[in-house]
Design a protein around this motif. Structure first.
Motif, PDB file in Angstrom:
ATOM      1  N   LEU A 191       0.556  -1.366   0.014  1.00 55.76           N
ATOM      2  CA  LEU A 191       0.014  -0.082  -0.073  1.00 55.76           C
ATOM      3  C   LEU A 191       0.880   1.263  -0.078  1.00 55.76           C
ATOM      4  O   LEU A 191       0.275   2.203  -0.730  1.00 55.76           O
ATOM      5  N   CYS A 192       2.030   1.307   0.835  1.00 56.40           N
ATOM      6  CA  CYS A 192       2.670   2.521   0.474  1.00 56.40           C
ATOM      7  C   CYS A 192       3.519   2.618  -0.555  1.00 56.40           C
ATOM      8  O   CYS A 192       3.766   3.857  -0.847  1.00 56.40           O
ATOM      9  N   ARG A 193       3.673   1.678  -1.370  1.00 53.30           N
ATOM     10  CA  ARG A 193       4.287   1.850  -2.464  1.00 53.30           C
ATOM     11  C   ARG A 193       3.371   2.415  -3.575  1.00 53.30           C
ATOM     12  O   ARG A 193       3.627   3.061  -4.424  1.00 53.30           O
ATOM     13  N   CYS A 198       0.531   9.293   0.260  1.00 56.00           N
ATOM     14  CA  CYS A 198      -0.143   8.920   1.518  1.00 56.00           C
ATOM     15  C   CYS A 198       0.878   9.014   2.669  1.00 56.00           C
ATOM     16  O   CYS A 198       1.829   8.203   2.493  1.00 56.00           O
ATOM     17  N   LYS A 199       0.876   9.907   3.786  1.00 57.30           N
ATOM     18  CA  LYS A 199       2.003   9.748   4.534  1.00 57.30           C
ATOM     19  C   LYS A 199       1.262   9.199   5.831  1.00 57.30           C
ATOM     20  O   LYS A 199       0.296   9.388   6.385  1.00 57.30           O
ATOM     21  N   LEU A 200       1.997   7.997   6.051  1.00 56.81           N
ATOM     22  CA  LEU A 200       1.575   7.115   6.945  1.00 56.81           C
ATOM     23  C   LEU A 200       2.202   7.320   8.317  1.00 56.81           C
ATOM     24  O   LEU A 200       3.497   7.269   8.537  1.00 56.81           O
ATOM     25  N   VAL A 227       6.871   6.756   5.482  1.00 56.69           N
ATOM     26  CA  VAL A 227       6.370   5.976   6.874  1.00 56.69           C
ATOM     27  C   VAL A 227       7.042   6.523   8.031  1.00 56.69           C
ATOM     28  O   VAL A 227       8.254   6.531   7.899  1.00 56.69           O
ATOM     29  N   VAL A 228       6.387   6.916   8.973  1.00 55.77           N
ATOM     30  CA  VAL A 228       7.184   7.353  10.230  1.00 55.77           C
ATOM     31  C   VAL A 228       6.160   6.829  11.223  1.00 55.77           C
ATOM     32  O   VAL A 228       5.215   6.020  11.161  1.00 55.77           O
ATOM     33  N   VAL A 229       6.730   6.937  12.544  1.00 56.08           N
ATOM     34  CA  VAL A 229       6.319   6.326  13.609  1.00 56.08           C
ATOM     35  C   VAL A 229       5.933   7.249  14.635  1.00 56.08           C
ATOM     36  O   VAL A 229       6.739   8.140  14.839  1.00 56.08           O
TER      37      VAL A 229
END
Length: 760
Positions: A191-193, A198-200, A227-229
């Motif tokens: 999904l991220c690729r 979309c900033k997850l 992607v960040v956490v």
């Protein structure tokens, strides 16, 4: 008893609060994970017992809580409703919109379920208050939502909307194994690729309430740039350490998880899972010493400990607590921080930096990033957080990949125990045993901290052992006077070995005639060098190969003639070592030197060098003064032991050689498709080289490859973490780049462009 919100701190809370925030939490912060909601929106029977009936918990309540346990801080945030099965999400979103003042940095997320109307979500995102979506597992239509897969509560339409709006998705993943579950990993990567805009935000350090999940699973996210956490409600320092070390401080965002932050308790790792402990409801069943504090304070304590353990700087803390979130909300225009800093560096540091092969003019002065913020595996991030797949290999010093975990662990151990003292590190003896076992012809070793100085030591040893001064050499051997002396009186002597026309400024004229080069695979050239030295030969110094293998017994002929002259044969394995063979190229070529010199890949990016020689030669130099403090520091030897051990155990050299062979073949195929560039592919399989007929083409190639996410130049290096897919992607990008370069008018290159023309 039941859970209650903490609205006043006790003495223990206050003591722990100051321990957690003083000198740690900046004055301005941004809470990326916080809830505002009204209890009337819960479904019948679903309101948590610690919340009052028909009461809104809005911005004033949030700010009051922040003043309580983050006193003196200005707090903005990213707000969303309280996810609950069957709740009135439309009412919740509308009430939330009334609470968030979008004139500042604070924004909101739309609380959404798979069954909601996508058009309504788009409408909310157009208001300027909402910047993304908050899905949650309780909205999944599955029997047990704790085992909900991502698509069951964050369906594709949500990702499509976030992608279209450059929006944020706040995702609390499920499944028992969290980020280590292959189903979660596969969904996230797909999904991220597919939706890179979309900033997850993966909540709770990718739901690593069990810190082992972070240690074992976060590496799956390294190459997902969107992607960040966040840190919300995690009370495990180990999870934060893993996030900081694996993802880096610019991908970790502080979040409170208000209102969970206002509860007293902690979440602990247990076996393969985790348990929430709240003393009000479990205290009588536990053996408890001391006191619990709030989840918010406990989380800050753990974050501080992790930041201290990993050496985070004040700038890193600014990023974690605010700047990362602002970049997520308001992406800055494209920067070129690296080239700007390079121009500044040249006004303060001689030549900009100490290594010629890192200077921007050898690549592309306009676009070369020049500086890295972090490097891991096959990737490098520049100062603007752009990630590149790296094929430059730290100018040959990196073989296991950047920041290899095993090598780093060995270095951390040594640093923690002390890296330098009046007493020597026992690792010196351990490494000597390893090196002598790998070189059964040798009897002694010496250590240095780099290839150039190690070769200087080798030449000093050879001169001490023979009582002579002349050096015949072939290849590149560093910056030392003994080497550059070849250009005294003839500044073209090193052409074909180093940069053409290199000036030997500062080299004593008295050294003229002491160093004479010869050409590779040219025995007549070697004999001519011997003749010039006229009986004064102390050593032959040469690299085993660069772009071609020896022919017609060339190497052994040189060795035999060297020994017949009573001289020492020194094999420079600084670049070839561990890469062209194991431990070096000598075994593959079937030759035995008197001295072998190693550096670069021996320690995988940590300063280290080794001179390994036969007993009688090494001992002959014992009375020569050869001594330096930092040749005895413990970092280089610790790194080398770990590095050599892994290379031997994993068969690293064979892997990179084979993979490099496929790369070199692919490069030749690409070059053949662009004949106008007259691009020649040389080098060894694991270190191929590119040479353009017009050197100006090189910087254009580099520029276009940077735009496509590849850090490369005319000298490539294959490393252990490279994959077939990375090679295929790089070759495809190179094909595209060369197609553009071949149509670009090229002016003649100014100054040296091809870097070292070594043994070609």
């Amino acid at each position: 008893m039941s859970l209650t919100l903490v609205t006043a701190l006790n003495d223990t809370d206050r003591q722990l609060l100051h321990r957690s925030i003083d000198g740690f939490v900046p004055e301005k912060i941004f809470d990326v994970h916080t809830h505002l909601f009204h209890s009337r929106h819960f479904a019948e029977g679903k309101r948590p017992v610690f919340l009052e009936e028909n009461r809104g918990y809005g911005m004033q309540d949030f700010q009051a809580a922040m003043r309580l346990w983050l006193p003196g801080r200005q707090v903005e945030g990213l707000f969303f409703g309280y996810p609950s099965a069957g709740n009135d999400r439309a009412g919740e979103n509308a009430w939330l919109q009334s609470q968030v003042d979008a004139t500042g940095n604070s924004r909101a997320l739309v609380l959404a379920a798979p069954t909601d109307d996508p058009a309504e979500v788009r409408r909310l995102l157009s208001t300027g208050v909402f910047v993304g979506i908050k899905p949650y597992r309780l909205y999944a239509d599955v029997p047990d939502t704790k085992e909900a897969e991502i698509e069951s509560f964050a369906p594709e339409w949500m990702w499509e909307i976030c992608h279209a709006y450059d929006g944020i998705m706040m995702l609390h993943i499920m499944l028992a194994d969290g980020i280590t579950d292959p189903r979660n990993v596969a969904s996230l990567r797909r999904l991220c690729r597919r939706y890179p805009r979309c900033k997850l935000v993966l909540a709770h350090v990718a739901r690593s309430f069990n810190y082992r999940h972070a240690r074992e699973g976060l590496h799956h996210l390294v190459d997902l740039d969107n992607v960040v956490v966040d840190t919300s409600a995690v009370t495990q320092a180990g999870a934060f350490r893993a996030a900081l070390e694996i993802l880096g401080p610019r991908r970790v965002l502080w979040g409170s998880d208000y209102m969970v932050s206002e509860l007293r308790g902690s979440c602990i790792t247990q076996g393969d899972g985790f348990t929430w402990i709240h003393p009000e409801i479990t205290g009588d069943k536990l053996t408890i010493f001391g006191h619990y504090t709030t989840v918010g304070i406990e989380s800050l304590l753990c974050l501080r400990e992790a930041c201290e353990d990993t050496g985070m700087t004040p700038g890193d803390l600014e990023d974690i607590f605010r700047e990362n979130a602002l970049r997520l909300l308001k992406p800055a225009p494209e920067k070129h921080t690296g080239p700007q800093l390079w121009e500044e560096a040249k006004t303060k540091i001689s030549c900009g930096t100490g290594l010629l092969s890192k200077r921007a003019h050898l690549f592309d002065p306009q676009s070369w990033p020049s500086y890295f913020s972090r490097a891991k595996g096959a990737y490098i991030w520049d100062l603007d957080d752009k990630r590149y797949t790296d094929f430059t290999g730290g100018v040959g010093a990196i073989l296991l990949g950047h920041a290899d975990d095993e090598v780093n662990a060995a270095v951390k151990r040594r640093v923690n125990l002390g890296s330098y003292a009046t007493l020597a590190s026992p690792d010196e003896v351990k490494l000597a045993d390893v090196l002598l076992d790998l070189h059964p012809w040798a009897g002694k070793v010496r250590y240095a901290r780099g290839g150039g100085e190690a070769l200087g030591l080798a030449v000093r040893i050879a001169r001490a052992a023979t009582g002579k001064s002349g050096i015949a050499f072939c290849g590149y051997h560093g910056w030392s006077d003994w080497y550059l002396a070849a250009n005294l009186g003839d500044d073209a002597a090193l052409d074909g070995h180093l940069l053409p026309g290199l000036q030997p400024l500062g080299v004593p004229r008295e050294l003229a005639g002491t160093a004479v080069p010869f050409r590779y695979n040219d025995i007549a050239s070697f004999k001519a060098a011997m003749q010039k030295l006229d009986g004064k030969l102390a050593a032959v110094v040469m690299e085993p190969m660069r772009s071609e293998l020896p022919r017609d017994g060339f190497m052994q002929q040189v060795i035999d003639a060297c020994h017949a002259a009573g001289a020492v044969y020194v094999l420079d394995e600084v670049t070839s070592g561990w890469r062209y063979g194991f431990p070096g190229a000598a075994p593959m070529l079937g030759i035995e030197p008197d001295i072998a010199v190693y550096a670069k890949a021996m320690s995988n990016g940590y300063p280290a060098g080794a001179i390994i020689g036969k007993n009688e030669i090494m001992d002959a130099a014992n009375s020569s003064f050869i001594s330096s403090s930092y040749w005895t520091d413990g970092v280089g030897t610790a790194a080398s032991l770990a590095c050599i051990g892994k290379m031997q155990r994993e068969g690293v050299q064979q892997k990179v050689w084979q993979l490099g062979g496929r790369l070199q073949s692919g490069l030749r195929e690409v070059a053949a498709r662009h004949p106008d560039l007259q691009l020649k592919i040389g080098g060894m399989p694991c270190a191929p080289s590119l040479a353009f007929a017009n050197p100006a083409a090189k910087q254009h190639m580099i520029r276009h490859m940077l735009q496509r996410g590849f850090l490369m130049s005319s000298q490539l290096y294959v490393t252990w973490p490279h994959t077939e897919a990375m090679l295929s992607d790089m070759l495809a990008a190179l094909d595209e780049s060369l197609a553009i370069v071949s149509k670009t008018p090229l002016e003649a290159a100014q100054g040296p462009q091809q870097a070292f023309a070594r043994l070609v």
